[in-house]
Design a protein around this motif. Structure first.
Motif, PDB file in Angstrom:
ATOM      1  N   GLU A 208       1.953  14.455  -9.374  1.00 44.19           N
ATOM      2  CA  GLU A 208       1.334  14.152 -10.664  1.00 44.19           C
ATOM      3  C   GLU A 208       1.210  12.650 -10.874  1.00 44.19           C
ATOM      4  OE1 GLU A 208       3.860  16.165 -13.426  1.00 44.19           O
ATOM      5  OE2 GLU A 208       2.610  17.955 -13.505  1.00 44.19           O
ATOM      6  N   TYR A 209       2.277  11.926 -10.543  1.00 43.63           N
ATOM      7  CA  TYR A 209       2.240  10.466 -10.709  1.00 43.63           C
ATOM      8  C   TYR A 209       1.314   9.825  -9.683  1.00 43.63           C
ATOM      9  CZ  TYR A 209       5.862  10.347 -14.284  1.00 43.63           C
ATOM     10  OH  TYR A 209       6.542  10.505 -15.456  1.00 43.63           O
ATOM     11  N   ASP A 210       1.349  10.340  -8.443  1.00 43.34           N
ATOM     12  CA  ASP A 210       0.495   9.733  -7.421  1.00 43.34           C
ATOM     13  C   ASP A 210      -0.975  10.081  -7.646  1.00 43.34           C
ATOM     14  OD1 ASP A 210       0.492   8.091  -4.930  1.00 43.34           O
ATOM     15  OD2 ASP A 210      -0.535   9.857  -4.157  1.00 43.34           O
ATOM     16  N   ASP A 211      -1.258  11.224  -8.273  1.00 39.27           N
ATOM     17  CA  ASP A 211      -2.652  11.580  -8.573  1.00 39.27           C
ATOM     18  C   ASP A 211      -3.315  10.506  -9.444  1.00 39.27           C
ATOM     19  OD1 ASP A 211      -2.797  13.860  -7.096  1.00 39.27           O
ATOM     20  OD2 ASP A 211      -2.438  15.239  -8.754  1.00 39.27           O
ATOM     21  N   VAL A 212      -2.514   9.953 -10.370  1.00 41.49           N
ATOM     22  CA  VAL A 212      -3.039   8.886 -11.233  1.00 41.49           C
ATOM     23  C   VAL A 212      -3.411   7.684 -10.370  1.00 41.49           C
ATOM     24  CG1 VAL A 212      -2.500   7.340 -13.147  1.00 41.49           C
ATOM     25  CG2 VAL A 212      -1.593   9.676 -13.145  1.00 41.49           C
ATOM     26  N   MET A 213      -2.467   7.303  -9.487  1.00 39.38           N
ATOM     27  CA  MET A 213      -2.722   6.153  -8.614  1.00 39.38           C
ATOM     28  C   MET A 213      -3.790   6.483  -7.575  1.00 39.38           C
ATOM     29  SD  MET A 213      -0.184   4.086  -6.084  1.00 39.38           S
ATOM     30  CE  MET A 213       1.194   3.962  -7.201  1.00 39.38           C
ATOM     31  N   ASN A 214      -3.872   7.756  -7.177  1.00 43.51           N
ATOM     32  CA  ASN A 214      -4.821   8.144  -6.135  1.00 43.51           C
ATOM     33  C   ASN A 214      -6.265   7.907  -6.575  1.00 43.51           C
ATOM     34  OD1 ASN A 214      -5.126   9.284  -3.458  1.00 43.51           O
ATOM     35  ND2 ASN A 214      -6.075  11.038  -4.460  1.00 43.51           N
ATOM     36  N   ASP A 215      -6.567   8.232  -7.832  1.00 46.55           N
ATOM     37  CA  ASP A 215      -7.924   7.981  -8.350  1.00 46.55           C
ATOM     38  C   ASP A 215      -8.243   6.486  -8.277  1.00 46.55           C
ATOM     39  OD1 ASP A 215      -8.217  10.652  -8.882  1.00 46.55           O
ATOM     40  OD2 ASP A 215      -7.522  10.499 -10.948  1.00 46.55           O
ATOM     41  N   GLN A 216      -7.248   5.675  -8.636  1.00 45.03           N
ATOM     42  CA  GLN A 216      -7.453   4.222  -8.594  1.00 45.03           C
ATOM     43  C   GLN A 216      -7.541   3.735  -7.149  1.00 45.03           C
ATOM     44  OE1 GLN A 216      -4.347   2.457 -10.964  1.00 45.03           O
ATOM     45  NE2 GLN A 216      -4.876   3.653 -12.785  1.00 45.03           N
ATOM     46  N   ARG A 217      -6.687   4.308  -6.280  1.00 43.37           N
ATOM     47  CA  ARG A 217      -6.699   3.929  -4.853  1.00 43.37           C
ATOM     48  C   ARG A 217      -8.068   4.198  -4.244  1.00 43.37           C
ATOM     49  NH1 ARG A 217      -3.399   7.535  -3.093  1.00 43.37           N
ATOM     50  NH2 ARG A 217      -1.466   6.402  -3.427  1.00 43.37           N
ATOM     51  N   LYS A 218      -8.649   5.349  -4.572  1.00 44.94           N
ATOM     52  CA  LYS A 218      -9.969   5.687  -4.023  1.00 44.94           C
ATOM     53  C   LYS A 218     -11.018   4.654  -4.453  1.00 44.94           C
ATOM     54  CE  LYS A 218      -9.508  10.724  -3.662  1.00 44.94           C
ATOM     55  NZ  LYS A 218      -9.826  11.995  -4.330  1.00 44.94           N
ATOM     56  N   VAL A 219     -10.965   4.253  -5.728  1.00 45.82           N
ATOM     57  CA  VAL A 219     -11.921   3.262  -6.228  1.00 45.82           C
ATOM     58  C   VAL A 219     -11.781   1.949  -5.454  1.00 45.82           C
ATOM     59  CG1 VAL A 219     -12.536   1.826  -8.219  1.00 45.82           C
ATOM     60  CG2 VAL A 219     -12.061   4.260  -8.547  1.00 45.82           C
ATOM     61  N   ILE A 220     -10.536   1.483  -5.306  1.00 47.88           N
ATOM     62  CA  ILE A 220     -10.294   0.197  -4.625  1.00 47.88           C
ATOM     63  C   ILE A 220     -10.697   0.283  -3.154  1.00 47.88           C
ATOM     64  CG2 ILE A 220      -8.495  -1.414  -3.877  1.00 47.88           C
ATOM     65  CD1 ILE A 220      -9.232  -1.690  -6.822  1.00 47.88           C
TER      66      ILE A 220
ATOM     67  N   ALA B  69       0.871  -1.190   0.000  1.00 48.96           N
ATOM     68  CA  ALA B  69       0.000   0.000   0.000  1.00 48.96           C
ATOM     69  C   ALA B  69       0.898   1.227   0.000  1.00 48.96           C
ATOM     70  CB  ALA B  69      -0.905   0.002   1.225  1.00 48.96           C
ATOM     71  N   SER B  70       0.416   2.310  -0.598  1.00 54.07           N
ATOM     72  CA  SER B  70       1.257   3.505  -0.729  1.00 54.07           C
ATOM     73  C   SER B  70       0.387   4.750  -0.880  1.00 54.07           C
ATOM     74  CB  SER B  70       2.155   3.336  -1.965  1.00 54.07           C
ATOM     75  OG  SER B  70       2.676   4.565  -2.373  1.00 54.07           O
ATOM     76  N   ILE B  71       0.879   5.886  -0.344  1.00 49.18           N
ATOM     77  CA  ILE B  71       0.194   7.174  -0.539  1.00 49.18           C
ATOM     78  C   ILE B  71       1.196   8.298  -0.291  1.00 49.18           C
ATOM     79  CG2 ILE B  71      -0.593   7.474   1.864  1.00 49.18           C
ATOM     80  CD1 ILE B  71      -3.257   8.547   0.690  1.00 49.18           C
ATOM     81  N   THR B  72       1.044   9.412  -0.993  1.00 52.31           N
ATOM     82  CA  THR B  72       1.891  10.585  -0.732  1.00 52.31           C
ATOM     83  C   THR B  72       1.224  11.451   0.343  1.00 52.31           C
ATOM     84  OG1 THR B  72       0.774  11.852  -2.456  1.00 52.31           O
ATOM     85  CG2 THR B  72       2.793  10.706  -3.091  1.00 52.31           C
ATOM     86  N   PHE B  73       2.051  12.273   1.015  1.00 51.73           N
ATOM     87  CA  PHE B  73       1.494  13.179   2.015  1.00 51.73           C
ATOM     88  C   PHE B  73       0.535  14.184   1.372  1.00 51.73           C
ATOM     89  CE2 PHE B  73       5.195  12.289   4.950  1.00 51.73           C
ATOM     90  CZ  PHE B  73       4.401  11.626   5.868  1.00 51.73           C
ATOM     91  N   GLN B  74       0.854  14.597   0.126  1.00 51.95           N
ATOM     92  CA  GLN B  74      -0.044  15.551  -0.530  1.00 51.95           C
ATOM     93  C   GLN B  74      -1.459  14.985  -0.620  1.00 51.95           C
ATOM     94  OE1 GLN B  74       3.011  14.773  -1.677  1.00 51.95           O
ATOM     95  NE2 GLN B  74       3.976  16.481  -2.741  1.00 51.95           N
TER      96      GLN B  74
END
Length: 911
Positions: free
Chosen positions: A640-652, A360-365
């Motif tokens: 910018e890169y984590d924003d892409v994953m963030n949308d997917q993370r929210k869905v999951i 699992a991973s997330i940025t502070f932003q």
């Protein structure tokens, strides 16, 4: 010109904003006489009255003046401290979700009580974020006295708490903790299999202390939870032995980017060395078969050339421990990612720990942007105001000081080399210490602090060294850095958050000197004696000129320099600051003026001679601005890169929450089964094709493998009106009937639990694999720039396609697991132990670990609940004991019936 005239007449926009708050200050002051007249019980009851008024429709803004006045009165009674008007302004700024920039010593910790109390009244919880565990525990206890007096509950999150303790802390009205602890708890919660085992509740508001450190410095690095993978120790050691044989002529390094590449001659030399070591397949290093060796080679090169012992890491008790570049602290339990830590371990000859896979991973932003209201406070935020607004939509408001600033900031002094500079620094320190002026020296690494310590010993100066080796005592050492003649060497901002008071800190002296003395008249008398000693010593220190802050070199960021300077001149005290620089300093060497300037400096300055000029200081500031802009670009790229994953993370994560909350998930599973059947039939029978063109045998194999069905497709094909839709409907009906029969064997509650368990296990497994794929993609996508393509756009497109593929795989695997599962009405076998999960906070672009928190990574076992029922691996069909009889019966992609865990085609079905 007109702008400067208008500014002199009307003040800056910041000044006008601060002045606009004066009517609110007057209203707060108007409540003071009424509140002073109340007894303690009546004052404490104000909280219940405020909550009642909120329930009746009043807003927090309308309660603000009275609530702030209540906190001011409570703090006066409980702590003996009354908020200044400028602190009230800071509280209003925090309540509005902005950043209060307040000088060191202006009482930011006390300011936070105002907005924290007001926003805790609705009962949704306020999180107060600090930069280390010591400050979290200290502030929760210290300021907690005010909150508890007013009837609010306070919790604190520190490492090694159980899930129950964490849940209780998050349930409190106010929760203190570090940024890492909050972030890791969020990730851990979204790995749980049961809603009741989660510890956090929905976010409401966060107030971040030292907001620049948390949201800027540490935001270059995401939080990551990972688990172990296969051991490759021998490969690391073998590659390290090869790298140690190459020379500086074989590679080119870029210290700005912390990258290193082999030259053409170096590549040929390395190929020969790898071939001799038996590590190279084929003749070319960059053949596909050698991908893993190339990866290990690159990491080993970085470890041996770019990462320095006692600067980037230290070796202690046979372990490589990372040093935080911002605070100089040891980071026990933290590891660099992607094999870099293992490469450093091979370099140092210590035991190599296995690599880890991201779970699992997330940025502070992205973590902090989930809070509906976010506020912060620090002494240095103005230089990063644009970034705060750009990323977090937070304005920076500079709060005026309570007393005028009397600190003198001298111009920088330049020397030819480090030796000359340190000799001059040691002499200057001795001069100031002899007259009784306390000196705080800031260094950028352990190596430099220990080098300076040797120079001071030669000068005969008593001093304390505070760096990553001795961080346990940092708060106590820093607290006494303002005593008469004290000399303290601190790596970067070690001890940040601890107030340096001239003459000494009463609270810490009592704690250190009277720890064993019981409560009573003797202890009270001893405390009064210490108080008198501090007052007398403070008078002498003031006469000597206050605290002298000496920087041994400029940092990459102007903010860090300002933080160091800000330790002197608190609350209107006199003070002095100066930075000493040389041409050997990293900032000047890597980012500074060009080599012509450096050659002129070297040829014109005598040994031991110092020069200083405004032009040189300006040149340094320009270099710092360049680095700040580069670091901002790195952080922006991470976002910018984590924003892409963030949308997917929210869905999951939302899908997981929905599954856990649902009373039944039968509809979801049925939909997945229907989509799987559609996909199988659709692939075999394309739209617009004739029956004789259909891949009937392939369809049969897929239906047997995934749905555990052998429908009479050949019979159906003989019918007149055969079409793909008819086949789909009939297969769907058979699959539904088979699953319904399985469900009938179990109690409805048990069947629901089985479906939930299968869904969550598959979701987590594929999400983990997806994260690993995205990590690999992010590391190579920048190469697309050579094809005139924008890497981030390429990453978005591929990440979306990978996400769609992952959803298809989840759907298929859930259907397959349920179709093949066989249930026995007996106790399941004991489950295997979970592996230790590791929490890390590293930079994906440079490999550095930038966390300012020492302990958050040492949590050990993650408190994750195993799903209530493990579903046995499907074997496809009933088979006998003789492997020869399995041929043609067991699907080649099914698990082998022998129980090895491998696919049949790779085990007994191997050709």
């Amino acid at each position: 010109m007109f702008g400067s005239i208008a500014k002199s007449l009307f003040g800056s926009s910041n000044d006008r904003y601060v002045r606009s708050l004066n009517p609110i200050l007057a209203k707060i002051a108007s409540f003071e006489p009424t509140l002073q007249a109340m007894d303690d019980a009546t004052l404490a009851n104000q909280t219940a009255l405020f909550r009642e008024r909120l329930a009746n429709g009043e807003t927090l803004d309308s309660l603000l003046p009275e609530a702030f006045a209540t906190v001011r009165e409570a703090a006066k009674r409980v702590l003996g401290q009354r908020h200044y008007d400028v602190q009230m302004i800071g509280g209003i700024v925090l309540h509005r979700g902005e950043i209060a920039e307040m000088r060191t010593g202006e009482g930011k910790t006390l300011v936070a009580t105002l907005a924290t109390y007001l926003n805790a009244l609705p009962g949704k919880g306020v999180h107060v974020i600090t930069v280390n565990d010591y400050l979290a525990a200290r502030d929760a206890d210290w300021m907690g006295r005010v909150y508890r007096f007013l009837g609010l509950t306070v919790g604190v999150i520190v490492p090694n708490l159980s899930d129950d303790e964490r849940r209780a802390a998050y349930a409190a009205d106010i929760t203190y903790g570090t940024n890492n602890e909050f972030g890791f708890d969020y990730l851990r919660d979204n790995m749980k299999y049961d809603r009741a085992s989660m510890v956090q509740r929905p976010f409401a508001m966060a107030i971040v202390d030292e907001v620049d450190s948390v949201l800027i410095d540490e935001a270059r690095t995401p939080l990551i939870i990972s688990g172990p993978t296969d051991d490759k120790s021998e490969l690391y050691i073998a590659v390290d032995a090869v790298v140690k044989q190459i020379t500086p002529d074989d590679y080119e390094k870029d210290e700005k980017q912390k990258t290193i590449v082999l030259t053409e001659e170096g590549t040929e030399r390395v190929e020969r060395l790898l071939e001799a070591a038996g590590l190279l397949e084929g003749a070319n290093l960059y053949d596909f078969e050698n991908t893993q060796v190339v990866h290990h080679l690159n990491q080993s090169l970085r470890a041996n050339v770019m990462f320095k012992r006692d600067i980037d890491y230290i070796v202690k008790d046979g372990k490589v421990i990372i040093i935080d570049e911002f605070t100089g602290r040891m980071m026990d339990g933290r590891r660099w990612s992607d094999g870099l830590h293992q490469a450093v371990e091979a370099k140092e000859g210590v035991q190599i720990e296995p690599e880890n896979q991201t779970m699992a991973s997330i940025t502070f932003q992205n973590y902090f942007r989930m809070y509906p209201k976010l506020a912060g406070m620090t002494g240095t935020a103005a230089t990063e105001a644009a970034e705060f607004f750009d990323i977090y939509k937070m304005n920076v408001v500079t709060i005026p000081t309570n007393n005028p600033i009397r600190r003198v900031d001298e111009e920088d002094e330049f020397y030819k080399d480090t030796h000359d500079k340190f000799r001059a620094i040691a002499k200057r320190i001795r001069q100031h210490a002899e007259k009784g002026q306390p000196v705080l020296v800031g260094t950028v690494s352990i190596e430099k602090s220990e080098m300076l310590s040797e120079f001071l010993k030669q000068e005969g100066v008593d001093h304390s060294v505070l760096n990553a080796r001795y961080h346990e005592q940092e708060a106590h050492i820093v607290a006494q850095a303002g005593r008469l003649g004290a000399v303290t060497i601190a790596t970067n901002m070690a001890g940040r958050g601890t107030d340096i008071q001239l003459g000494g800190n009463l609270e810490f002296r009592v704690e250190d000197e009277l720890a064993g003395m019981p409560e009573g008249p003797d202890r009270d008398a001893a405390i009064e004696q210490i108080r008198a000693e501090i007052a007398a010593e403070k008078a002498k220190v003031l006469e000597a000129g206050g605290l002298f802050v000496l920087g041994t070199e400029r940092h990459e960021s102007r903010r860090i320099d300002n933080q160091l300077r800000g330790r002197s001149g608190r609350q209107g005290d006199p003070g002095l600051s100066r930075f000493y620089l040389s041409l050997d300093d990293d900032l000047l060497r890597i980012f500074g003026p060009d080599t012509l300037f450096a050659r002129m400096m070297r040829s014109n300055i005598e040994d031991g001679e110092a020069i200083g000029s405004k032009w040189l200081t300006k040149a340094i500031e320009t270099a710092q601005k360049k680095v700040e802009a580069r670091n901002y670009d790195i952080r922006k790229q991470v976002v910018e890169y984590d924003d892409v994953m963030n949308d997917q993370r929210k869905v999951i994560y939302e899908q997981r929450a929905d599954i856990m909350d649902a009373e039944t998930v039968g509809d979801v599973v049925t939909d997945m089964r229907a989509e799987t059947v559609n996909a199988i039939v659709g692939d075999a029978c394309p739209v617009g094709s004739y029956p004789e063109q259909w891949d009937v045998e392939g369809m049969k194999d897929r239906l047997a493998e995934i749905l555990n069905l052998t429908p009479r497709i050949d019979d159906w094909l003989g019918e007149d009106a055969v079409d793909p839709e008819m086949i789909t409907e009939r297969v769907q009906a058979e699959a539904d009937a088979m699953v319904a029969a399985k469900a009938a064997e179990l109690e409805p509650e048990t069947w629901t639990q089985v479906e939930k368990s299968i869904l969550l296990q598959n979701l987590d497994h594929h999400w983990k694999e997806h994260l690993a794929t995205l990590d690999a993609l992010r590391q190579v996508v920048h190469l697309r720039a050579y094809a005139q393509k924008t890497p981030i756009n390429e990453y978005k497109q591929e990440a979306f396609a990978l996400f769609q593929r992952m959803l298809d795989a989840i759907r298929e695997d859930v259907t397959k697991t349920i179709a093949h599962a066989q249930f026995q009405l007996q106790a399941p076998p004991p489950l295997p132990d979970l592996p230790d999960f590791i929490t890390t906070h590293f930079d994906p672009f440079s490999g550095e670990d930038n966390s300012a928190d020492v302990d958050a990574g040492t949590l050990g076992l993650i408190q994750t609940q195993v799903p209530p029922m493990q579903i046995p691996q499907p074997t496809g069909v009933e088979v006998g004991e003789d492997p020869e009889s399995w041929k043609g019966v067991v699907s080649r992609n099914s698990p082998c019936p022998c129980g090895s865990g491998r696919k049949y085609k790779h085990c007994h079905g191997a050709v």
